[in-house]
Design a protein around this motif. Structure first.
Motif, short mmCIF file in Angstrom:
data_model
loop_
_atom_site.label_atom_id
_atom_site.label_comp_id
_atom_site.label_asym_id
_atom_site.label_seq_id
_atom_site.Cartn_x
_atom_site.Cartn_y
_atom_site.Cartn_z
N ILE A 72 43.02 51.11 43.14
CA ILE A 72 44.29 51.69 42.14
C ILE A 72 43.67 52.44 40.98
CG2 ILE A 72 46.29 51.19 40.80
CD1 ILE A 72 46.76 50.80 43.73
N PRO A 73 44.45 53.87 40.80
CA PRO A 73 43.80 54.48 39.74
C PRO A 73 44.44 53.79 38.31
CG PRO A 73 45.11 55.88 41.16
CD PRO A 73 45.40 54.68 41.60
N ARG A 74 43.34 53.35 37.67
CA ARG A 74 43.73 52.41 36.40
C ARG A 74 44.34 53.33 35.35
NH1 ARG A 74 42.75 47.24 38.58
NH2 ARG A 74 40.75 46.58 38.43
N LEU A 75 43.83 54.54 34.97
CA LEU A 75 44.47 55.08 34.03
C LEU A 75 44.72 56.52 34.29
CD1 LEU A 75 41.88 54.18 31.04
CD2 LEU A 75 44.18 53.07 31.76
N SER A 76 45.79 57.20 33.86
CA SER A 76 45.99 58.65 34.18
C SER A 76 46.70 59.26 32.97
CB SER A 76 46.83 58.85 35.28
OG SER A 76 47.25 60.10 35.77
N ASN A 77 46.35 60.53 32.76
CA ASN A 77 47.14 61.37 31.72
C ASN A 77 48.50 61.66 32.03
OD1 ASN A 77 45.36 61.42 29.24
ND2 ASN A 77 44.09 62.76 30.48
N GLU A 78 48.75 61.65 33.43
CA GLU A 78 50.00 62.03 33.93
C GLU A 78 50.72 60.66 34.73
OE1 GLU A 78 51.06 65.05 33.63
OE2 GLU A 78 49.11 65.87 33.10
N ARG A 79 52.04 60.98 34.90
CA ARG A 79 52.70 59.41 35.26
C ARG A 79 52.89 59.53 36.63
NH1 ARG A 79 55.45 56.75 31.57
NH2 ARG A 79 57.38 56.57 33.05
N ASP A 80 52.47 60.36 37.43
CA ASP A 80 52.68 60.39 38.89
C ASP A 80 52.62 58.94 39.66
OD1 ASP A 80 52.71 62.81 38.40
OD2 ASP A 80 51.38 63.58 39.69
N TYR A 81 51.15 58.37 39.49
CA TYR A 81 50.92 56.97 40.09
C TYR A 81 52.24 55.87 39.62
CZ TYR A 81 46.61 59.17 41.47
OH TYR A 81 45.70 60.14 41.98
N LEU A 82 52.21 55.75 38.31
CA LEU A 82 53.15 55.00 37.75
C LEU A 82 54.50 55.03 38.17
CD1 LEU A 82 53.07 53.11 34.37
CD2 LEU A 82 55.11 54.19 34.88
N GLU A 83 55.10 56.15 38.25
CA GLU A 83 56.53 56.50 38.80
C GLU A 83 56.61 56.01 40.33
OE1 GLU A 83 59.05 56.93 37.07
OE2 GLU A 83 57.97 57.63 35.07
N LYS A 84 55.43 56.32 41.01
CA LYS A 84 55.60 56.03 42.44
C LYS A 84 55.57 54.40 42.67
CE LYS A 84 53.27 60.11 44.31
NZ LYS A 84 52.02 60.75 44.71
N LEU A 85 54.85 53.74 41.88
CA LEU A 85 54.85 52.40 41.83
C LEU A 85 56.06 51.81 41.51
CD1 LEU A 85 51.25 51.94 40.77
CD2 LEU A 85 52.19 50.84 42.84
#
Length: 509
Positions: free
Chosen positions: A486-499
């Motif tokens: 899992i991508p732990r950290l991101s400067n964007e919200r793409d992964y978090l929004e999909k989850l």
């Protein structure tokens, strides 16, 4: 008796390598300079070598001035030429193996070239060195009286234009020397099974009656397997199944969030953990002493190292430095030149040096997996350690997590938003959230400054994930098992929004 003799002989053979390791410990910069010279000489008649006139390069400064820093996208046309069967493009010997890796930041597949030299002088050499260093530190080790339970990737090899591609683990198994196959479980057939759930069942069936003396694999996926084994056998811990198991060789993701969970299922006080740092592009570092959290950078695997300070990374003034010029406790992006034809290649990892004599490192994260939207410079190393601290205080266990920024909106301040899946929930989620935020401030002064009196950042937002949310997300991406994470950290919200959308969909179903 026969197994004891085999163990003694194998240990003696492997420990002979210590003298060669001592050579690069004593003369690290000289070993690296000679290695660079050899790489340039070997490749001077390749298409790449002719383009950059390798024959006239005599020193590092000329090499660094002439050869551009590259990403996979930069080298992809040359790699594709090689995949189509053309040779002598980026490396002089025939390359027919390609490690397929989608990574965590890009859905597009990468095909990393794996030369015969990389197989022998890097990957297999590193596997032997790992055992050598462990045995040198543990004179009474009995590794070779049993087998190593390995958990690798889940993809078979595929042929295209007389070249082959697949997970690195599949390539290593295909070319594995006899001694390694003899001392491993499960069988190659089971190891290469593609369907993850079927593979887990097959591993349980094939390994529980073996005399397993060590484990090797990625902590997150190995924990899934180990819990499945305990569930199916009804045992309380893994020592009841394998009383002779003595060490777990792990890498791929940080061990910190999982450490306490492993201690519960492997409760012997003298059980050992050894970390490794490897990837499709090469094998880079090995924990070289018991109970250490530092990794010895291995300098004679056909890999020449450079490092870009993260405070200038991606900026017009970014500049790489060679090993001789690195500084302690500074974050660097890793740049490699390899005996597979990767020239000044950014692998996407960040490290910091904890020792310069010898050169030891800690992995701090990924160049694309950090959060610096508000000047907080939050690294995966910070979040992994903060998770571990909060779990220790509250008695919780974490399966996985991801973090993204909440961007400022008009007068509203920013924040960090977390999704955490718990294996064991804290009794008080709000207390866990506060402990996590406090731990982050204690570990990262930039984050602390932005959180001071909520000046720039509001307190972090915590979402508790439903069970198997991250597993289901990986399954939907066809990324179960192996090195996938899992991508732990991101400067964007793409992964978090999909989850979050998967979590909401599940609630509304």
């Amino acid at each position: 008796m026969a197994l004891a003799i085999i163990n003694s002989v194998a240990s003696w053979i492997l420990k002979k390598r210590i003298h060669q390791i001592e050579l690069f410990l004593k003369y690290p910069n000289e070993v690296q300079e000679e290695l660079l010279h050899n790489l340039i000489r070997w490749a001077e008649n390749t298409s790449f070598g002719k383009k950059y006139d390798f024959s006239s390069i005599r020193n590092y400064s000329t090499f660094a001035e002439r050869i551009p820093i590259s990403t996979y996208e930069d080298l992809e046309p040359l790699i594709e030429q090689t995949r189509r069967g053309e040779q002598n493009v980026i490396w002089p010997t025939q390359i027919k193996w390609f490690a397929k890796s989608s990574g965590t930041t890009n859905a597009k597949s990468k095909f990393i070239p794996v030369s015969p030299e990389a197989l022998e002088d890097c990957h297999y050499k590193a596997a032997k060195d790992l055992l050598c260093l462990y045995l040198n530190n543990n004179e009474d080790a009995q590794l070779f009286t049993g087998k190593s339970l390995r958990l690798g990737g889940s993809k078979q090899l595929y042929e295209d234009n007389n070249t082959f591609f697949g997970d690195l683990s599949a390539i290593l198994i295909e070319n594995m020397p006899m001694w390694a196959e003899f001392s491993s479980t499960p069988s190659n057939k089971v190891s290469l099974m593609s369907e993850w759930e079927s593979k887990l069942s097959a591993i349980v069936k094939e390994t529980t009656n073996e005399n397993v003396t060590s484990f090797a694999g990625v902590p997150s996926w190995m924990l899934v397997l180990m819990n499945r084994i305990l569930e199916e056998t009804g045992k309380g811990n893994l020592h009841e199944i394998w009383p002779n198991v003595e060490v777990y060789f792990h890498g791929g993701v940080s061990f910190e969030p999982y450490r306490d969970q492993y201690k519960k299922i492997l409760p012997k006080s003298d059980f050992k953990y050894y970390e490794i740092y490897n990837a499709s592009e090469g094998f880079f570092a090995i924990q070289d002493s018991n109970d250490s959290d530092e990794l010895l950078l291995m300098l004679d695997y056909g890999i020449f190292y450079e490092f870009i300070p993260m405070d200038s990374f991606g900026k017009p003034n970014q500049k790489a430095v060679r090993l001789a010029d690195v500084e302690l406790n500074k974050n660097y992006a890793v740049l490699i030149t390899t005996n597979s034809g990767l020239w000044r290649y950014l692998i996407g990892d960040t490290v910091r040096f904890t020792s310069l004599n010898p050169y030891r490192i800690k992995i701090t994260g990924r160049t694309k997996h950090h959060i610096n939207v508000f000047g907080e410079e939050l690294m995966v190393e910070n979040t992994d350690r903060a998770i571990a601290k909060a779990c220790n205080i509250t008695g919780a266990d974490v399966v996985d997590y991801t973090v993204a920024p909440i961007f400022m909106d008009g007068k509203e301040k920013g924040a960090h938003e977390w999704i955490i899946e718990f294996g064991k929930h804290p009794e008080d989620v709000e207390a866990f959230r506060k402990h996590l935020d406090e731990a982050l401030q204690s570990l990262n002064s930039d984050y602390e400054a932005k959180r001071y009196n909520n000046m720039t950042l509001n307190p972090l937002v915590l979402n508790v994930a439903r069970p198997k949310l991250f597993y289901d997300w990986l399954k939907a991406q066809d990324k179960l098992g192996g090195q996938h994470k899992i991508p732990r950290l991101s400067n964007e919200r793409d992964y978090l929004e999909k989850l979050k959308s998967m979590q909401i969909a599940d609630v509304n179903a």
